[in-house]
Scaffold this active site. Structure first.
Site, PDB file in Angstrom:
ATOM      1  N   LYS A  22       0.677  -1.383   0.037  1.00  0.00           N
ATOM      2  CA  LYS A  22      -0.237  -0.028   0.082  1.00  0.00           C
ATOM      3  C   LYS A  22       0.869   1.500   0.011  1.00  0.00           C
ATOM      4  CE  LYS A  22      -3.597  -0.449   2.486  1.00  0.00           C
ATOM      5  NZ  LYS A  22      -4.429  -0.483   4.049  1.00  0.00           N
ATOM      6  N   ARG A  91      -3.067   2.754   8.742  1.00  0.00           N
ATOM      7  CA  ARG A  91      -3.626   1.725   8.171  1.00  0.00           C
ATOM      8  C   ARG A  91      -2.336   0.591   8.388  1.00  0.00           C
ATOM      9  NH1 ARG A  91      -7.985   2.348   3.843  1.00  0.00           N
ATOM     10  NH2 ARG A  91      -8.859   4.940   4.001  1.00  0.00           N
ATOM     11  N   GLY A 100      -8.087  -7.084   4.083  1.00  0.00           N
ATOM     12  CA  GLY A 100      -8.632  -7.494   5.498  1.00  0.00           C
ATOM     13  C   GLY A 100      -8.228  -8.616   6.711  1.00  0.00           C
ATOM     14  N   MET A 102      -5.710  -6.983   8.806  1.00  0.00           N
ATOM     15  CA  MET A 102      -4.482  -6.425   9.544  1.00  0.00           C
ATOM     16  C   MET A 102      -5.823  -5.400  10.119  1.00  0.00           C
ATOM     17  SD  MET A 102      -0.969  -7.099   8.786  1.00  0.00           S
ATOM     18  CE  MET A 102      -1.018  -6.829   6.853  1.00  0.00           C
ATOM     19  N   ARG A 335      -3.834  -1.212  -6.005  1.00  0.00           N
ATOM     20  CA  ARG A 335      -2.953  -2.166  -5.839  1.00  0.00           C
ATOM     21  C   ARG A 335      -3.480  -2.957  -7.169  1.00  0.00           C
ATOM     22  NH1 ARG A 335      -6.470  -4.746  -0.663  1.00  0.00           N
ATOM     23  NH2 ARG A 335      -7.577  -4.503  -1.337  1.00  0.00           N
ATOM     24  N   HIS A 451      -4.207 -45.644  -5.059  1.00  0.00           N
ATOM     25  CA  HIS A 451      -4.569 -45.750  -6.108  1.00  0.00           C
ATOM     26  C   HIS A 451      -5.581 -45.068  -6.568  1.00  0.00           C
ATOM     27  CE1 HIS A 451      -6.952 -48.664  -8.544  1.00  0.00           C
ATOM     28  NE2 HIS A 451      -6.153 -49.165  -9.065  1.00  0.00           N
ATOM     29  N   SER A 777      14.494 -42.264 -15.853  1.00  0.00           N
ATOM     30  CA  SER A 777      13.090 -41.550 -15.217  1.00  0.00           C
ATOM     31  C   SER A 777      12.891 -41.916 -14.153  1.00  0.00           C
ATOM     32  CB  SER A 777      11.750 -42.266 -16.375  1.00  0.00           C
ATOM     33  OG  SER A 777      11.063 -41.471 -15.940  1.00  0.00           O
ATOM     34  N   CYS A 845       8.515 -38.927 -14.257  1.00  0.00           N
ATOM     35  CA  CYS A 845       6.920 -39.409 -14.228  1.00  0.00           C
ATOM     36  C   CYS A 845       6.045 -39.577 -13.564  1.00  0.00           C
ATOM     37  CB  CYS A 845       7.340 -40.939 -14.775  1.00  0.00           C
ATOM     38  SG  CYS A 845       7.780 -42.038 -14.025  1.00  0.00           S
ATOM     39  N   TYR A 865      11.985 -33.594 -20.135  1.00  0.00           N
ATOM     40  CA  TYR A 865      10.608 -34.116 -20.456  1.00  0.00           C
ATOM     41  C   TYR A 865      10.155 -34.040 -18.737  1.00  0.00           C
ATOM     42  CZ  TYR A 865      11.093 -39.035 -20.073  1.00  0.00           C
ATOM     43  OH  TYR A 865      11.757 -40.442 -20.205  1.00  0.00           O
TER      44      TYR A 865
HETATM   45  C1  PEP Z   1       6.779 -43.565  -9.141  1.00  0.00           C
HETATM   46  O1  PEP Z   1       6.668 -44.207  -8.469  1.00  0.00           O
HETATM   47  O2  PEP Z   1       6.912 -41.802  -8.988  1.00  0.00           O
HETATM   48  C2  PEP Z   1       6.206 -43.322 -10.750  1.00  0.00           C
HETATM   49  C3  PEP Z   1       5.746 -42.573 -11.284  1.00  0.00           C
HETATM   50  O3  PEP Z   1       5.839 -45.452 -10.695  1.00  0.00           O
HETATM   51  P1  PEP Z   1       4.185 -45.506  -9.711  1.00  0.00           P
HETATM   52  O4  PEP Z   1       3.265 -44.258  -9.620  1.00  0.00           O
HETATM   53  O5  PEP Z   1       3.642 -46.749 -10.864  1.00  0.00           O
HETATM   54  O6  PEP Z   1       5.234 -46.196  -8.594  1.00  0.00           O
END
Ligand code: PEP
Ligand code: MG
Length: 901
Positions: A22, A91, A100, A102, A335, A451, A777, A845, A865
């Site tokens: 502010k 203020r 909101g 303080m 702001r 899962h 990976s 992954c 990636y």
């Molecule tokens: C992991 O463990 O990050 C992975 C990609 O394999 P999963 O989740 O199938 O164990």
């Protein structure tokens, strides 16, 4: 000596950390020549000093003297002057806005004497008394801690007594009565009235604002927003202007454009004859800003012109508070405006179109979270519905449907055209048919990598998991919410996979135009145009590639439509769920090698056709097939279930030989710690037939795809390694299968072998592992589980929320990569591997690959990636673009930088 106080006009380039947001914006507006009431800012350093030492720095008093004198000079009035008093507002204002949270005290400088001076000068006794009663209330509550409701109660009582609907109906006599009551009430609660010395009022108000940094609500807000507790607040002291000074005065708040949609127009509210806090508190209903055009055309025109100037200067939407005092317009605060996800994209796009910002800057103004928000159908809770309970928002989007308590029921009802929500304690591989059939999934156990969560995200099904309050009673076929209703199976519920909220009944759901566009429909809306423009720019600037985690041809097709550049993880075990589970069961319980070979032979064509469908969808792109990973017992029936079946059968003359063998196998494979047990590469070594079949299926399907004129980059990936020795065994097994396939087909087969790095040891010896792997990976789900020693299935729904609430961790490490811990291992492994083999390809992954807050880190450490569920692919593309920009400074637009008005 340290400077703790600065006049608004003291800076060319105000420092937000020192002056607060502010204060910095006030200084900026003064520099632009906007009509801002004069004043000064007490720095965050003074507040930090106070928070540390329990008293203000000694120099502060003298510096306040000097600045008050300067302010008196500028305003042409003196503080405490009986005839014509200067009044100030006090203020809070932290570096990061905490709306909101303080405190504020207005009208400081009024007392039993100066109130008459103010009445004389303005010729409006009612106004002066109204201002004084407001000071007593704010001061009493903020500085003295008089409970909220004490003064408000007296105000309500006097309104009722005088028969008036709102505070404007109270005349001067009534207000004087009210002030007398306020004095009495203050004395009753704190043993004194508010100080009559204006300077003492100011000093105490400043200290109260410092202290309000640490109120419970401010701390909770910071925890939620991830704002550091170490920043502290600045305090702005500013000459009062009065929106409650008669009919030609009023206060308003407005945005320069619509913060919900980004559309241009009048967006705000105005309340005639009121001070700013009346607009926000809603004591009276404000009118739309457009009505100011009729109420005071000159002020309206001036306001619109100033709003344009502010927007040109900040090159963004501004959120502005203003006051009109007797026809004169003052800007009190500005702001950068907070905005919805939709408005963020729309505004970024429109400012580019208007030539105000570059595409780079536009991209930096939108986030992957916002895009994710736009991609999922959302529940409409504008009716004010309250959730029954809240779990973890595990897969975004919303679903409305009948509660189905098992997979078979879900599938049956869905087959009859009913929308169902599958409600389970947790899901198992057997539940897949129900998950596929359901509009959404709700579990009472499990975290974001359970899962249910992983499968639901993969399928694009909204999912709330770990809603621990739910008691699912499979005998009574009901779900009990303690202290709430009991839901019978078949009752309709609505779930929100973003927030984790669960509602009784059917809430309305709105479709996402962005997803329809991504799916290939022609959707011609301004929002879709904005999203597509920014996505195209992200694709143009990003270095990081984006692949998908996909297990079926249909998933792979969607991933390609959503922009995936290959598959980074096919969880082959997902292909053996549902009816196919029996096939793996046969492999496991086979009595001799011949029976096992038979079972594997039955598996081969099915697996081959799975891969063929994926190669077809991903033609020409890399596809990573991961060899089977989970503990074998997941493919066998539950131990108790088979034990009971066998025991019952034995009472009635004897169990079948198959059941007896099954029970023996289930017992043999039972593990206390299955996640640390016989899974991943260990399976490949103990039951080599399984991975031989998988490798053969992949190689044959790839060969067939190539023969049909397609191309595929087949990558075979080995999960859960801990040593290079394990990989060497699999390398030989796969090479043996490849030779056999080559001989049988009479043509060369091509594949690359790669390793998952998902145990800490594998990360630390990545240079050894990379010897036999052409790609690595990072399985950051398991890597997080094993590095933290936290169960990925349970921690998020048991004690991790408490860790987050207590500030021990900011977010769950399963959601956002833990940079100093797990991230350190990933960086170390990547460095080791690159040094050993500079040509190695590396990706992520685990679920973090699609997490907007983690992608920047993966870009920074030079991975090639990220791979994530198809629905997260667009989000990852956008974040990868943003990450690329962080490494280069944002270039200003060629023109469009507004000048001071
Ligand atoms: C992991 O463990 O990050 C992975 C990609 O394999 P999963 O989740 O199938 O164990
Ligand atoms: Mg794993």
């Amino acid at each position: 000596m340290k400077t703790y106080v600065y006049g608004f006009a003291a800076f060319d380039d105000p420092d937000r950390n020192l002056l607060g947001g502010k204060g910095a914006d006030l200084a900026e507006m003064v520099r632009l020549g906007l009509p801002v009431p004069p004043g000064f800012t007490i720095t965050t350093e003074a507040c930090l000093y106070y928070l540390k030492n329990g008293s203000a720095p000694t120099e502060l008093a003298r510096q306040l003297d000097e600045h008050l004198a300067a302010l008196e000079h500028q305003a042409g009035r003196r503080f405490g002057d009986a005839a014509d008093p200067l009044l100030v507002s006090v203020r809070s204002g932290a570096a990061i806005s905490m709306p909101g949270m303080m405190e504020t005290v207005l009208n400081v400088g009024l007392n039993d004497i100066t109130v008459h001076g103010l009445a004389e000068r303005t010729g409006d006794a009612r106004f002066a008394l109204d201002s004084y009663r407001r000071l007593i209330q704010m001061f009493g509550e903020t500085v003295f801690g008089v409970p909220v409701g004490v003064y408000g109660g007296a105000l309500d009582a006097i309104k009722e007594q005088r028969g008036v609907a709102d505070d404007l109906g109270l005349d001067a006599g009534a207000l004087q009565d009210l002030i007398d009551q306020y004095h009495r009430l203050t004395k009753e609660h704190v043993g004194r009235t508010i100080p009559q010395d204006p300077r003492e009022q100011l000093d105490l108000a400043v200290i109260a604002v410092f202290g309000s940094w640490n109120t419970e609500r401010a701390r909770a807000y910071r925890r939620h927003q991830g704002i550091s507790d170490d920043l502290a607040t600045a305090v702005n002291v500013q000459a009062m202007v009065f929106g409650n000074l008669g009919d030609h005065s009023g206060s308003g708040v407005c945005f320069t454009r619509d913060p919900a949609t980004g559309a241009y127009g009048d967006y705000g509210e105005y309340l005639p004859t009121a001070q700013g806090e009346d607009v926000v508190s809603g004591v009276r209903t404000a009118v739309p800003l457009s009505e100011l055009h009729t109420i005071d055309p000159a002020a309206y025109r001036r306001l619109r012109s100033l709003l344009g100037a502010l927007e040109r200067h900040y090159r963004d939407v501004c959120d502005v508070e203003f006051t009109i005092e007797d026809g004169m317009l003052w800007i009190l605060q500005t702001r950068i405006g907070k905005r919805s996800a939709e408005a963020a994209f729309q505004l970024a796009h429109d400012f580019v179109e208007e030539g105000t910002i570059t595409l780079d800057e536009a991209l930096s103004r939108v986030t992957g979270d916002q895009l994710a928000h736009l991609m999922f159908p959302r529940l409409d809770t504008s009716g004010g519905e309250l959730p029954l309970t809240t779990g973890l928002g595990a897969s975004p989007g919303s679903a409305v449907g009948r509660v189905a308590l098992d997979s078979t029921t879900a599938a049956e009802w869905a087959a009859h055209g009913d929308a169902v929500v599958l409600v389970r304690k947790e899901t198992r591989p057997d539940d897949l048919p129900g998950m596929l059939a359901a509009a959404g999934v709700l579990t009472s156990r499990g975290g974001r990598t359970s899962h249910a969560a992983v499968v639901a995200r993969g399928l694009g099904r909204p999912c709330v998991c770990g809603a621990g309050e739910l008691e699912i009673d499979l005998d009574a076929r009901s779900v009990v919410v303690p202290g709430g209703p009991t839901l019978a199976e078949g009752d309709v519920i609505s779930i929100d996979g973003d927030t984790g909220d669960v509602y009784a009944g059917a809430l309305p759901v709105a479709d996402s135009p962005v997803v329809r566009w991504l799916e290939g429909d022609v959707v011609d809306t301004p929002l879709v145009t904005a999203v597509s423009t920014l996505m195209a720019h992200a694709d143009a600037v990003r270095r990081l590639r984006v692949r998908a985690n996909a297990d079926t041809g249909a998933d792979a097709e969607r991933a390609v439509r959503f922009g995936a550049e290959g598959i980074g993880l096919t969880r082959t075990e997902h292909m053996f769920l549902g009816e196919r589970r029996q096939l793996i069961e046969r492999v496991i319980v086979a009595e001799d090698p011949a029976e096992q070979a038979d079972a594997l032979a039955a598996l081969l064509p099915i697996q081959r056709s799975d891969f063929a469908a994926i190669f077809a969808a991903m033609d020409g792109l890399p596809v990573t097939i991961r060899l089977i990973d989970p503990p074998l017992h997941e493919f066998l029936p539950d131990l108790t279930e088979v034990s009971v079946r066998v025991a019952l059968a034995e009472q009635e003359g004897g169990a079948s030989e198959r059941d007896t063998r099954l029970l023996a196998e289930v017992r043999r494979l039972h593990e206390e710690n299955p996640m640390m047990g016989m899974r991943g590469v260990r399976l490949a070594i103990v039951v080599p037939g399984l991975i031989e079949t998988q490798a053969r299926a992949a190689l044959e399907a790839a060969a067939a795809h190539r023969r049909a004129g397609g191309s595929v980059e087949l990558e075979i990936m080995v999960p859960l390694l801990t040593t290079a020795g394990e990989l060497a065994v699999v390398r030989d097994t796969v090479a043996k299968v490849a030779r056999e396939v080559e001989e049988e087909l009479g043509e060369p087969v091509e594949y690359r072998l790669g390793a998952m790095i998902e145990t800490p040891r594998a990360a630390l010896v990545a240079d050894e592992i990379v010897g036999d792997a052409s790609f690595l990976s990072f399985g950051t789900n398991d890597l997080t589980q094993m590095t933290w020693g936290l169960s990925r299935d349970d921690a998020e729904s048991t004690f991790l929320p408490q860790y987050v609430a207590a500030g021990i961790v900011r977010t769950s490490p399963f959601e956002t990569i833990d940079v100093p811990g797990v991230g350190h291992l990933v960086r170390t492994a990547a460095d080791l591997a690159r040094r050993a083999d500079p040509s190695v390809t590396m990706g992520v992954c685990g679920e973090h690959g699609g997490d907007p807050a983690s992608i920047g880190f993966f870009d920074e450490i030079g991975l090639d990636y990220v791979s994530c569920s198809p629905f997260r692919v667009p989000v990852a593309r956008l974040e990868a673009g943003r990450a690329a920009l962080q490494h280069k400074p944002v270039a200003p637009a060629a023109d469009g930088e507004g000048d001071a008005p």
